[in-house]
Design a protein around this motif. Structure first.
Motif, short mmCIF file in Angstrom:
data_model
loop_
_atom_site.label_atom_id
_atom_site.label_comp_id
_atom_site.label_asym_id
_atom_site.label_seq_id
_atom_site.Cartn_x
_atom_site.Cartn_y
_atom_site.Cartn_z
N PHE A 39 0.79 -1.24 0.00
CA PHE A 39 0.00 0.00 0.00
C PHE A 39 0.82 1.29 0.00
N LEU A 40 2.16 1.19 -0.05
CA LEU A 40 2.99 2.39 -0.07
C LEU A 40 3.84 2.45 -1.33
N ASN A 41 3.88 3.63 -1.95
CA ASN A 41 4.88 3.94 -2.96
C ASN A 41 6.03 4.58 -2.19
N ALA A 42 7.18 3.93 -2.16
CA ALA A 42 8.26 4.40 -1.30
C ALA A 42 9.56 4.57 -2.08
N VAL A 43 10.35 5.54 -1.65
CA VAL A 43 11.67 5.77 -2.23
C VAL A 43 12.67 5.89 -1.08
N PRO A 44 13.80 5.18 -1.17
CA PRO A 44 14.81 5.30 -0.11
C PRO A 44 15.61 6.59 -0.24
N TYR A 45 15.91 7.20 0.91
CA TYR A 45 16.79 8.37 0.89
C TYR A 45 18.11 8.07 1.59
N GLY A 46 18.26 6.84 2.10
CA GLY A 46 19.51 6.46 2.74
C GLY A 46 19.41 5.08 3.35
N TYR A 47 20.56 4.62 3.85
CA TYR A 47 20.67 3.29 4.44
C TYR A 47 21.55 3.36 5.67
N SER A 48 21.27 2.50 6.63
CA SER A 48 22.10 2.47 7.84
C SER A 48 22.02 1.09 8.48
N ILE A 49 22.96 0.83 9.38
CA ILE A 49 22.89 -0.39 10.17
C ILE A 49 21.83 -0.16 11.23
N ARG A 50 20.87 -1.03 11.29
CA ARG A 50 19.82 -0.94 12.31
C ARG A 50 20.10 -1.97 13.39
N GLU A 51 19.92 -1.56 14.61
CA GLU A 51 20.08 -2.46 15.74
C GLU A 51 18.76 -2.57 16.48
N VAL A 52 18.34 -3.81 16.68
CA VAL A 52 17.12 -4.10 17.43
C VAL A 52 17.55 -4.73 18.74
N PHE A 53 17.07 -4.13 19.84
CA PHE A 53 17.48 -4.55 21.17
C PHE A 53 16.33 -5.24 21.89
N TYR A 54 16.69 -6.10 22.82
CA TYR A 54 15.70 -6.79 23.65
C TYR A 54 15.98 -6.43 25.10
N ILE A 55 14.96 -5.95 25.77
CA ILE A 55 15.08 -5.49 27.15
C ILE A 55 14.41 -6.52 28.05
N ILE A 56 15.17 -7.01 29.01
CA ILE A 56 14.70 -8.07 29.91
C ILE A 56 14.08 -7.44 31.15
N GLY A 57 12.89 -7.91 31.51
CA GLY A 57 12.18 -7.40 32.68
C GLY A 57 12.76 -7.93 33.98
N PRO A 58 12.34 -7.34 35.10
CA PRO A 58 12.90 -7.69 36.41
C PRO A 58 12.57 -9.10 36.89
N ASN A 59 11.57 -9.77 36.30
CA ASN A 59 11.22 -11.11 36.77
C ASN A 59 12.00 -12.21 36.06
N ILE A 60 12.89 -11.86 35.13
CA ILE A 60 13.73 -12.84 34.42
C ILE A 60 15.15 -12.69 34.93
N ASN A 61 15.70 -13.78 35.44
CA ASN A 61 17.03 -13.73 36.07
C ASN A 61 18.11 -14.39 35.23
N GLN A 62 17.92 -14.45 33.94
CA GLN A 62 18.98 -14.99 33.09
C GLN A 62 19.16 -14.12 31.86
#
Length: 194
Positions: A39-62
């Motif tokens: 549903f989108l007509n898109a054009v790139p204006y640049g590129y980069s390294i993307r980092e996706v992080f995972y945040i662990i909650g306080p009830n997980i101890n590993q």
């Protein structure tokens, strides 16, 4: 291009939902995936390294050291957001979707989810200030295009070829990089990785 734009700041889920039916005319600074290409007509204006992080909650101890280890946990994510092909297209993840980052933080603190997915585009700074949270060792890194688009059902969709040509000229001439530098930002790379 000689047009004026009235910018509005709205939640991303609403933006992407109204884009599907053509009720928004232009969307800057986003990623693309197979669903959005419909549903989108898109054009790139640049590129980069993307980092996706995972945040662990306080009830997980590993610690979480790889993607497979995530599969045992309930993971909070923003509704209608693209994080990575790996996260978005893996079927056996226990995803829970929320409308905003504050809601995800609240349910992570309360133990209703175990992990939250985030990135620099998804308010990671709001997670890192919570001392009860831990960042997972596993980080999903990939080369990511940055796009500007006009929804295919928008009344101004006929302007897309001109927008595409203009953006491509701005990339080639260095104007895109100059705009980022003018505002003290690091410009995205202007050519995709091979």
């Amino acid at each position: 291009m000689g047009h004026s734009v009235d910018w509005s700041t709205v939640p991303w889920a609403r933006t992407i939902n109204v884009a599907e039916v053509g009720e928004v005319d232009i969307i800057p600074r986003h990623s693309m995936n197979n669903e959005r290409e419909v549903f989108l007509n898109a054009v790139p204006y640049g590129y980069s390294i993307r980092e996706v992080f995972y945040i662990i909650g306080p009830n997980i101890n590993q610690q979480i050291n790889n993607f497979e280890e995530l599969k045992q946990y309930r993971i909070g994510a923003l509704r209608d957001s693209f994080y990575s092909d790996l996260f978005n297209n893996t079927d056996d993840l226990k995803r829970r979707y929320y409308n905003d980052t504050e809601q995800i933080i609240k349910v992570l603190e309360n133990g209703r989810i175990d992990v939250a997915v985030t990135s620099s585009s998804h308010d990671i700074d709001k997670f890192t200030v919570v001392s009860a949270f831990t960042q997972a060792n596993f980080v999903d890194r990939f080369y990511n295009g940055r796009y500007i688009s006009i929804p295919k059902k928008s009344p101004v969709a006929s302007y897309f070829p001109e927008l595409e040509s203009t953006i491509n000229q701005m990339v080639a001439s260095g104007d895109v990089s100059a705009i980022f530098e003018k505002y003290g930002q690091i410009p995205p790379e202007q050519k995709p990785a091979k």
